[in-house]
Structures are given as structure tokens and as C-alpha cells.
Write a protein that holds these residues in place. Sequence first.
Motif, mmCIF file in Angstrom:
data_model
loop_
_atom_site.group_PDB
_atom_site.id
_atom_site.type_symbol
_atom_site.label_atom_id
_atom_site.label_comp_id
_atom_site.label_asym_id
_atom_site.label_seq_id
_atom_site.Cartn_x
_atom_site.Cartn_y
_atom_site.Cartn_z
ATOM 1 N N GLY A 111 0.710 -1.222 -0.231
ATOM 2 C CA GLY A 111 -0.085 0.043 -0.071
ATOM 3 C C GLY A 111 0.848 1.289 0.156
ATOM 4 N N CYS A 112 2.160 1.206 -0.016
ATOM 5 C CA CYS A 112 2.849 2.219 -0.086
ATOM 6 C C CYS A 112 3.128 2.865 -1.561
ATOM 7 C CB CYS A 112 4.073 1.885 0.563
ATOM 8 S SG CYS A 112 5.203 3.449 1.253
ATOM 9 N N HIS A 113 2.249 3.065 -2.200
ATOM 10 C CA HIS A 113 2.301 3.599 -3.673
ATOM 11 C C HIS A 113 1.240 4.483 -3.850
ATOM 12 C CE1 HIS A 113 5.088 0.011 -4.477
ATOM 13 N NE2 HIS A 113 4.061 -0.913 -3.814
ATOM 14 N N PRO A 114 1.787 5.956 -3.737
ATOM 15 C CA PRO A 114 3.043 6.463 -3.684
ATOM 16 C C PRO A 114 3.405 6.688 -2.218
ATOM 17 C CG PRO A 114 1.887 8.284 -4.203
ATOM 18 C CD PRO A 114 1.015 7.143 -4.084
ATOM 19 N N CYS A 115 4.825 6.741 -1.988
ATOM 20 C CA CYS A 115 5.065 7.157 -0.591
ATOM 21 C C CYS A 115 6.284 8.170 -0.523
ATOM 22 C CB CYS A 115 5.842 5.890 0.212
ATOM 23 S SG CYS A 115 4.710 5.118 1.232
ATOM 24 N N ARG A 116 6.007 9.153 0.576
ATOM 25 C CA ARG A 116 7.420 9.909 0.804
ATOM 26 C C ARG A 116 8.351 9.392 1.897
ATOM 27 N NH1 ARG A 116 2.960 13.806 1.767
ATOM 28 N NH2 ARG A 116 3.228 13.304 3.982
ATOM 29 N N TRP A 117 9.626 9.493 1.308
ATOM 30 C CA TRP A 117 10.578 8.938 2.217
ATOM 31 C C TRP A 117 11.499 9.600 2.961
ATOM 32 C CZ3 TRP A 117 10.157 3.594 1.947
ATOM 33 C CH2 TRP A 117 9.404 2.895 0.860
ATOM 34 N N ALA A 118 11.947 9.207 3.960
ATOM 35 C CA ALA A 118 13.144 10.049 4.835
ATOM 36 C C ALA A 118 13.911 8.678 5.604
ATOM 37 C CB ALA A 118 12.473 11.010 5.705
ATOM 38 N N GLY A 119 15.171 9.076 5.906
ATOM 39 C CA GLY A 119 15.836 8.030 6.453
ATOM 40 C C GLY A 119 17.192 8.726 7.348
ATOM 41 N N VAL A 120 17.650 7.551 7.989
ATOM 42 C CA VAL A 120 18.971 8.128 8.602
ATOM 43 C C VAL A 120 19.910 6.676 8.777
ATOM 44 C CG1 VAL A 120 18.061 7.570 11.098
ATOM 45 C CG2 VAL A 120 20.142 9.110 10.778
ATOM 46 N N VAL A 121 21.349 6.598 8.964
ATOM 47 C CA VAL A 121 21.895 5.418 8.733
ATOM 48 C C VAL A 121 22.581 5.671 10.492
ATOM 49 C CG1 VAL A 121 24.052 4.475 7.957
ATOM 50 C CG2 VAL A 121 22.680 5.702 6.497
#
Length: 251
Positions: A111-121
Motif C-alpha cells: 500500500g505504499c504507492h506512492p510514498c514519501r521517504w526519509a531516513g538515517v544511517v
Amino acid sequence: MSLRRAAFTVALACNPPASSEPAPVAPVEAAPPEPTCEEPPPGTLAWLPELPPPPPELPPGALRAPADLPDRTCPWVLFEKDGELAVRPLGRGEAAPAHVRAPVPVMPPAGCHPCRWAGVVTVLGPILLAVRPSADSELAAEAWIGAGMPPSPRVDVEPAPLVFAPLWFGRSGLGDSTLQGPPWALVPRLCDRSLVLVPAARLPGAGVEEPPPALVRAAGVYAAAGAELLRQDAPVPSNMSNCAALPLELP
């Protein structure tokens, strides 16, 4: 030799005439090369800055020495290629790590279509936030957290695929005739080498009601298990003040 000539000879010996030859210049050590980062690949969806590892715990009463500034490192990126998602670092050359890390595959939530993305390592590897926007407003409709951490992670050698767990549970609140998502949600915390999801109020006035039972049951320590990020049968740290919030803008 006359007295005047002797005095002149002594003065000349102590103060020789300036030479027309330039004085030798001491060699200057070359500055270390700046890290060279690759260009982001086509289809890049989000940048993932790398967090420095947490400082080690000190015994009671011990003073911590001033921390050195960490070396500048290249970021990681989330990108899409041929319909597949993956994350990888952009470092190369003298700035690259000694080993080569292959792209880490990402298994987006259904269901993640579309999605906004963010992240961190982090010290545990990449952690992603996926947010599906609402169809009738700029607000979010669903949110997930993604990580690839098995119980004994070796993210520097063979990183596990990033899999996801929901952050939202319960019915959405209504404000200004717009669905604003549930009043309560799970928020991620990094506790030593564990990813912990804890309940938190996300809408004004949420504190007047209890969090939904499904959200309370879902709270806890999480790790990758197959194609899902699942709650583990592990105790939540008793002192959450030692846990770090991730720099992610939660919806």
C-alpha cells in the motif's frame, strides 16, 4: 690593522649583508584529501545522513573528554532502479570504507504507492520512514518504519533487507473536516543496539484518552524477521532517558 678597520670587520661578521638568494622555505605538509562522494544514482528518492555512534557509557563521577569532530562522510541514498528500491552509501576513493558495501534491498510495505521517504544511517544500519500521503489533502494517510536488523546484525558485511512495521493504529481523528490520522502513534527510539517503538500522542488533546489497545500491544523492541519488522520477546529498557530519538520528521 687600524682600530676602525677591526671594528668594521667584527660588525661585518656579526651582521652579514643580505643575500639576493631567497631564503629556503620549510616544506608544508599537504592537507588530507577531501572525501570524494559519488553522484547520486538516477532514481534517488531520499538522502540518509549518517549519525555518529553514541559515546560509551562512563562510570559514575567520571568526566567525559571533549569529543573530536567526526570526519565528514558521504551520505547514503535511497534509490529506485527497475522498480526495485535499495539504499547504499555514496563514498568512494580515499573517503570510502576499507570494505565495499553492496546496496541494501528495501521491501516497501504493502500500500505504499506512492510514498514519501526519509531516513538515517545508524550503528544498526539504515532506518527508513515511509509515509503514504492522503488522496484528498497534504496530510499523511499511513506511516511505517523500516529497518534491517536481525538479532545479531552484521550490517557492515551482509546487511539484511529493510522491512517495515506500521506506526499508526486506531481510527483517524477529524479536524476541519479533514482526516488527520490517529491521535496516538508509535515513535522510534534507538536504545543501545535495539530499535524500540513506544506510544506517543501525536494530535492535540490525545492525552485525554488512552492509547488504543492494538498500539499498546505493538509497542516494544523490534527486529527484522523474514519479510517483516516484528516485535521481539525482549524487555523494553526501564530507563528510556538513555535512548536516542531519531532525527526523522514523523507525520
